[in-house]
Write an enzyme that holds these catalytic residues in place. Sequence first.
Site, mmCIF file in Angstrom:
data_model
loop_
_atom_site.group_PDB
_atom_site.id
_atom_site.type_symbol
_atom_site.label_atom_id
_atom_site.label_comp_id
_atom_site.label_asym_id
_atom_site.label_seq_id
_atom_site.Cartn_x
_atom_site.Cartn_y
_atom_site.Cartn_z
ATOM 1 N N ALA A 218 0.825 -1.224 0.000
ATOM 2 C CA ALA A 218 0.000 0.000 0.000
ATOM 3 C C ALA A 218 0.852 1.264 0.000
ATOM 4 C CB ALA A 218 -0.938 -0.011 1.205
ATOM 5 N N TYR B 276 9.669 -13.374 -14.014
ATOM 6 C CA TYR B 276 8.525 -12.541 -13.599
ATOM 7 C C TYR B 276 7.231 -13.176 -14.122
ATOM 8 C CZ TYR B 276 5.195 -8.780 -13.001
ATOM 9 O OH TYR B 276 4.066 -8.062 -12.645
ATOM 10 N N LEU C 283 -0.217 -2.764 -18.838
ATOM 11 C CA LEU C 283 0.759 -1.744 -18.427
ATOM 12 C C LEU C 283 0.137 -0.630 -17.579
ATOM 13 C CD1 LEU C 283 2.359 -1.855 -21.909
ATOM 14 C CD2 LEU C 283 3.737 -2.100 -19.834
ATOM 15 N N GLU D 104 5.593 2.725 -9.808
ATOM 16 C CA GLU D 104 7.050 2.608 -9.606
ATOM 17 C C GLU D 104 7.576 1.265 -10.121
ATOM 18 O OE1 GLU D 104 7.853 3.490 -5.464
ATOM 19 O OE2 GLU D 104 6.860 5.426 -5.625
ATOM 20 N N PHE D 105 6.679 0.483 -10.721
ATOM 21 C CA PHE D 105 7.013 -0.874 -11.162
ATOM 22 C C PHE D 105 8.264 -0.931 -12.042
ATOM 23 C CE2 PHE D 105 6.552 -4.234 -14.358
ATOM 24 C CZ PHE D 105 6.299 -5.346 -13.592
#
Length: 251
Positions: free
Chosen positions: A10, A151, A183, A187-188
């Site tokens: 979170a 991933y 997409l 901050e991925f």
Amino acid sequence: MAKTALVTGASSGIGRATAVALAKQGYRIIVAGRRKERLEELQQELGGTTNVMPLLFDVRDKEAVQYAIASLPAEWQQIDVLVNNAGNAHGLAPIQEGSLQDWDAMLDINVKGLLYVSHAVIPLMQKQGSGHIINIGSIAGKEVYANGNVYCASKFAVDALSKAMRIDLIETGIKVSEVNPGLVETEFSEVRFKGDKERAAGVYQGYQPLLAEDIADLIAFIVSRPAHVNLAEVLILPAAQASSTVLNKKV
Ligand code: NDP
Ligand code: 8X3
């Protein structure tokens, strides 16, 4: 009494937006993550809307997860909604050049972390005879793409576990839903590219990516369906994205 939601991850992106959306729906929110200041800032921001309980733990640490959930005050242990969101990609490299550290991080956080949190929360939901678990998968858990290998494997595992949970929990009153975004600008990519902000920004240029709030709206919709309805799996993409590899990018 207001319902309670526990949102992992979170402190940023989809998890943060989900905490805000569920707070607006009247939920009390347990906001989990490792970055204390971010969680306290969110607590401040939502203070006028609902009660917020920051909970600090690394999802990789099974004892810490168990301890954090067990140490919640009794009135916060009635968890109605669990959003298993904490996760990231670490690196983007062909399998023959992959980093063992990155592989461990993705499998430990995205797969085992989701299991540890679920293991701690499911007994609480079972005791109350109801609950709703939302697992954040990905389009990467539906289609493999070049250099996404581990991933993608971690998100295929989330897909398998979501289906398995739905089957195993069918007699408990606990619903299980899976949200699979394409997409989303968060901050991925900065995490995936180890702080390289320029490379990360490039991922979202030339088209309109999804916003974290788009995923949060969907989660808020899913948990607000009547008791007899379960939106079991949703794939949500930017309008410019057709698949993991087909993107209408104008640059
Ligand atoms: P962000 O990087 O913005 O957020 C990731 C969140 O996960 C942070 O709050 C972080 O908190 C938390 N987290 C990471 N590692 C750990 C850990 N070891 N223990 C506890 N918390 C952890 O990315 P997103 O919001 O985009 O990602 C959220 C989820 O959405 C992930 O599962 C991701 O795989 C998935 N997803 C993302 C997509 C995208 O394009 N952005 C698309 C499809 C799925 P902290 O660092 O404070 O611990
Ligand atoms: C995040 C979306 O396409 O970068 O799960 O893997 S993608």
